[in-house]
Design an enzyme around this catalytic site. Sequence first.
Site, short mmCIF file in Angstrom:
data_model
loop_
_atom_site.label_atom_id
_atom_site.label_comp_id
_atom_site.label_asym_id
_atom_site.label_seq_id
_atom_site.Cartn_x
_atom_site.Cartn_y
_atom_site.Cartn_z
N ARG A 1 1.24 -6.99 0.13
CA ARG A 1 2.20 -6.12 -0.53
C ARG A 1 2.25 -6.39 -2.02
O ARG A 1 2.35 -7.54 -2.46
CB ARG A 1 3.60 -6.32 0.08
CG ARG A 1 4.76 -5.64 -0.67
CD ARG A 1 4.85 -4.16 -0.38
NE ARG A 1 5.83 -3.49 -1.19
CZ ARG A 1 7.04 -3.14 -0.79
NH1 ARG A 1 7.44 -3.41 0.44
NH2 ARG A 1 7.85 -2.49 -1.59
N ARG B 1 2.40 1.26 0.06
CA ARG B 1 2.49 -0.16 0.39
C ARG B 1 1.76 -0.52 1.66
O ARG B 1 1.71 0.27 2.59
CB ARG B 1 3.94 -0.60 0.48
CG ARG B 1 4.77 0.27 1.39
CD ARG B 1 6.22 0.29 1.04
NE ARG B 1 6.42 1.02 -0.18
CZ ARG B 1 7.52 1.66 -0.51
NH1 ARG B 1 8.54 1.66 0.29
NH2 ARG B 1 7.62 2.31 -1.62
N ASP C 1 6.19 -2.66 4.36
CA ASP C 1 7.55 -2.65 3.84
C ASP C 1 8.47 -3.04 4.99
O ASP C 1 8.42 -2.42 6.06
CB ASP C 1 7.90 -1.25 3.32
CG ASP C 1 9.23 -1.20 2.60
OD1 ASP C 1 9.66 -2.22 2.04
OD2 ASP C 1 9.85 -0.12 2.60
N ASP D 1 12.52 -3.81 5.77
CA ASP D 1 13.88 -3.73 5.25
C ASP D 1 14.88 -4.10 6.33
O ASP D 1 14.77 -3.63 7.47
CB ASP D 1 14.21 -2.30 4.79
CG ASP D 1 13.47 -1.90 3.53
OD1 ASP D 1 13.28 -2.75 2.66
OD2 ASP D 1 13.09 -0.72 3.43
#
Length: 156
Positions: free
Chosen positions: A86, A95, A98, A100
């Site tokens: 990344r 990317r 990712d 989150d």
Amino acid sequence: MSAAPVMACVALGANLGDAVATVQQALRDVAGLPETQLFKASSLYRSAPYEAQGPDFINAVALIHTQLSPLALLHALQALELQSGRERPFKNAPRTLDLDIIFYGDTELATQELTLPHPRWQERAFVLQPLAEVWPERVSAVQLAGVKDQAIQRMA
């Protein structure tokens, strides 16, 4: 004595390289984090970039039980992103991976480093659709209707 496990929700996405393999590996890697167990993972979904550029994303969500603190979990997820190559050349860049944190129990937090719950989770079909699959009582029909114009498809 360690803390009681907390249910957390992690959104996973990738749109560079072999995104399917990357997200599948990331699910295994998240499940392998210290003091963390994978409770449930969604199917993979293909979605058009949302407020971003590049090829379609492969997305999923994972529900985990973890004893890591919110910041320790964030740092562990960021380490997994780095392992996958990344880079962050600009906001919303394509990317390789990712990760989150969407929810961390009922924790509400607003710091420079982390905001919980994720401030835009209700605006994104790539979070709501997979979340509805694994935690349907967390997602309302109104929320899903609010993102119906965002292209997303569950993969077989």
